[in-house]
Design an enzyme around this catalytic site. Structure first.
Site, PDB file in Angstrom:
ATOM      1  N   CYS A  53       0.845  -1.191   0.000  1.00 13.10           N
ATOM      2  CA  CYS A  53       0.000   0.000   0.000  1.00 13.10           C
ATOM      3  C   CYS A  53       0.877   1.237   0.000  1.00 13.10           C
ATOM      4  O   CYS A  53       1.665   1.432   0.934  1.00 13.10           O
ATOM      5  CB  CYS A  53      -0.921   0.015   1.211  1.00 13.10           C
ATOM      6  N   CYS A  56       0.435   3.507   3.325  1.00 16.61           N
ATOM      7  CA  CYS A  56       0.842   3.078   4.662  1.00 16.61           C
ATOM      8  C   CYS A  56       2.221   3.654   4.996  1.00 16.61           C
ATOM      9  O   CYS A  56       3.036   3.893   4.091  1.00 16.61           O
ATOM     10  CB  CYS A  56       0.879   1.561   4.741  1.00 16.61           C
ATOM     11  N   HIS A  92      -4.283   1.132   7.912  1.00 13.30           N
ATOM     12  CA  HIS A  92      -4.764   0.765   6.583  1.00 13.30           C
ATOM     13  C   HIS A  92      -6.212   0.310   6.581  1.00 13.30           C
ATOM     14  O   HIS A  92      -6.961   0.608   5.647  1.00 13.30           O
ATOM     15  CB  HIS A  92      -3.875  -0.350   6.003  1.00 13.30           C
ATOM     16  N   ASN A 132     -14.124   9.441  -2.220  1.00 12.30           N
ATOM     17  CA  ASN A 132     -14.796   8.285  -2.807  1.00 12.30           C
ATOM     18  C   ASN A 132     -14.417   7.076  -1.971  1.00 12.30           C
ATOM     19  O   ASN A 132     -13.242   6.720  -1.900  1.00 12.30           O
ATOM     20  CB  ASN A 132     -14.351   8.073  -4.257  1.00 12.30           C
ATOM     21  N   HIS A 143      -6.923   2.087   1.645  1.00 11.95           N
ATOM     22  CA  HIS A 143      -6.454   2.900   2.770  1.00 11.95           C
ATOM     23  C   HIS A 143      -7.300   4.165   2.880  1.00 11.95           C
ATOM     24  O   HIS A 143      -7.556   4.835   1.881  1.00 11.95           O
ATOM     25  CB  HIS A 143      -4.982   3.272   2.546  1.00 11.95           C
ATOM     26  N   HIS A 145      -8.678   7.590   2.741  1.00  7.92           N
ATOM     27  CA  HIS A 145      -8.125   8.816   2.162  1.00  7.92           C
ATOM     28  C   HIS A 145      -9.205   9.569   1.400  1.00  7.92           C
ATOM     29  O   HIS A 145     -10.255   9.023   1.069  1.00  7.92           O
ATOM     30  CB  HIS A 145      -6.967   8.494   1.215  1.00  7.92           C
ATOM     31  N   GLN A 147      -9.586  13.354  -1.361  1.00  7.56           N
ATOM     32  CA  GLN A 147      -8.874  14.143  -2.356  1.00  7.56           C
ATOM     33  C   GLN A 147      -9.309  15.601  -2.293  1.00  7.56           C
ATOM     34  O   GLN A 147     -10.343  15.937  -1.695  1.00  7.56           O
ATOM     35  CB  GLN A 147      -9.130  13.599  -3.759  1.00  7.56           C
TER      36      GLN A 147
END
Length: 305
Positions: A53, A56, A92, A132, A143, A145, A147
């Site tokens: 990943c 991570c 994660h 998303n 993971h 997150h 944007q």
């Protein structure tokens, strides 16, 4: 007016800066007026990292330990590092709602900091913070997150909202039995004309124009209500709910924008356990949506979750 003229920034809409777009891929459909960025470079982006990943600690995008982190997107839709990735946690397998309140508050602070930093750049008229969640909506890395996109113009959806009086929709609306949660200066409810079965709208109790303008109470309140409602979505069908969420806030083009009122849209995908709500030709072709779940019933189920 030709599509080419509109693509050069002429007649881009009330309240938007009348300048040429930073990206020559910007186009306006001459038939519908829809605005599009053609970003052919993203066709070659990988769907999944080849190994491990990258988000991570120790990974490609996070070589050092962190609590929260941002960095420029390697596959941006805009040039000049106007697209960023925001990492919510080094864990994660955590969902956002599994963060502690102090951890979630750090995410809120980072959203506000990056809004201010990107919005201060020349040629950035609007900062869109979004997430998303889940492969169903195109999230290629599990993971946690989100944007951030820094637009060179105010996007059409935000323009539409800003052109309407926000008070009836966000402050004075009789929410009644569609209220899901409240506290810390925030409320979350299912909109009266929801497009998505378990759609949520989150807004401050009183007008706050943008994320950087939130005080400590408002930032804590946003963190707390997000932990609350995102957990309800996962409990609703006893499975991770794929969703899209995005903030609408004051443009950064220097205008007054008196109608700007910070709020968050959450669009969950599932209408039943394991069953996706698809938006298909009848809705796209008409731009009228047909929601199979009554908003008051949706709110009741979310309150019970």
């Amino acid at each position: 007016m030709t599509g080419e003229a509109e693509a050069r920034g002429i007649g881009a809409g009330a309240g938007t800066a009348q300048h040429a777009p930073a990206d020559p891929g910007y186009r306006v459909d001459p038939l519908t007026g829809d605005e599009v960025y053609v970003v052919a470079s993203r066709q070659g982006r990988p769907n999944l990292p080849p190994a491990g990943c990258p988000f991570c600690p120790g990974g490609l995008e996070a070589p050092d330990p962190y609590d929260v982190r941002w960095f420029p997107n390697r596959w941006p839709v805009f040039p000049d590092e106007r697209c960023e990735i925001v990492l919510y946690t080094p864990r994660h397998d955590a969902a956002f709602w599994e963060l502690s309140l102090p951890e979630a508050r750090k995410v809120v602070d980072l959203w506000a900091d990056r809004t201010a930093a990107l919005g201060a750049r020349d040629g950035v008229d609007y900062v869109l913070v979004f997430e998303n969640r889940g492969p169903e909506v195109g999230a290629t890395i599990a993971h946690p997150h989100g944007q951030i996109y820094a637009f060179d113009r105010v996007p059409p959806r935000a323009r539409t909202e800003l052109a309407r009086p926000s008070g009836p929709a966000l402050g004075d609306e009789a929410i009644g039995d569609r209220l899901v949660a409240s506290g810390g200066g925030w409320r979350a409810w299912v909109p009266w004309a929801a497009n998505w079965p378990y759609e949520l709208l989150l807004a401050t109790d009183t007008r706050v124009p943008d994320l950087p303008s939130l005080d400590d109470r408002g930032r804590d309140g946003l963190a707390a209500i997000l932990l609350d409602v995102l957990a309800r979505l996962d409990r609703l069908f006893d499975e991770p709910m794929p969703y899209m969420m995005w903030f609408h806030q004051r443009p950064t083009d220097g205008g007054e924008w008196p109608e700007a009122w910070l709020h968050l849209h959450v669009a969950p995908l599932h209408r039943a356990p394991g069953t996706q709500r698809f938006v298909a030709a009848g809705e796209l072709g008409s731009q009228i949506y047909f929601n199979p779940v009554d908003p008051a019933e949706a709110a009741a189920r979310l309150r019970q979750a």
